[in-house]
Design an enzyme around this catalytic site. Structure first.
Site: not given
Length: 202
Positions: A35, A82, A107, A128
């Protein structure tokens, strides 16, 4: 390999025209996870430009450089993935940078590790961090560079467990090559040559 260790004084007086945002999660435990491909790529870009991304502002770490002849803010939101849009919106409002001049690097599990996908705009694609940016900017009209991290080897794996898992050694080599291409693409995009970037690196 991906960290920035050189620094120089920017000595810039004009207002920033562009912002290059790398997405990821802050903290050592997440540093080399899938991530964090956006963070790692922005660190490489900063290293190539001999600047540091180390000023804490707008819920982010930021740096300042000239890319493709234009002054750019390099931004790493520290809000966790997020809520990335909170940081991007604060910086964009302060510097008065429109969505079309905000390049987001992140990513993508739909691409094999080491592959790039450049887009002018688009939906969040289930990411997100991008979803948060679209919500806070109230726009999806920003260019982006997607970095392939590969999909789960087993579809029963939880997606969060996969994206927060570390890259393997051979995958880091592939990511390093992809990040290098992303840095070159970023300069082209800032110059207004996104079609050229897409032709070279998609």
């Amino acid at each position: 390999m991906f960290k920035s260790w050189k620094s120089k004084s920017a000595g810039m007086s004009s207002a920033p025209e562009y912002m290059v945002v790398g997405l990821g999660n802050p903290g050592k435990k997440y540093e080399f996870t899938r991530h964090n491909a956006g963070f790692l790529t922005l660190d490489l870009l900063a290293m190539n430009e001999s600047v540091k991304i180390d000023r804490l502002k707008f819920k982010s770490l930021l740096g300042d450089t000239t890319l493709g002849g234009h002054r750019c803010i390099l931004l790493k939101p520290q809000t966790f993935m997020n809520n990335s849009g909170e940081a991007v919106r604060q910086a964009a409002d302060f510097y008065k940078i429109p969505p079309g001049n905000i390049l987001v690097i992140f990513d993508d599990i739909s691409l094999p590790c080491g592959k790039l996908r450049i887009r002018r705009k688009g939906s969040d694609g289930g990411h997100n961090g991008v979803k948060s940016i679209i919500r806070h900017l109230n726009s999806d009209e920003f260019p982006r560079i997607k970095l392939g991290i590969g999909d789960r080897p087993n579809p029963e794996w939880e997606l969060m467990d996969w994206v927060l898992s570390p890259f393997k050694k051979d995958e880091l080599k592939l990511l390093r090559e992809a990040s290098d291409h992303a840095c070159k693409a970023a300069e082209l995009i800032v110059r207004g040559e996104i079609e050229n970037a897409m032709g070279l690196y998609n």
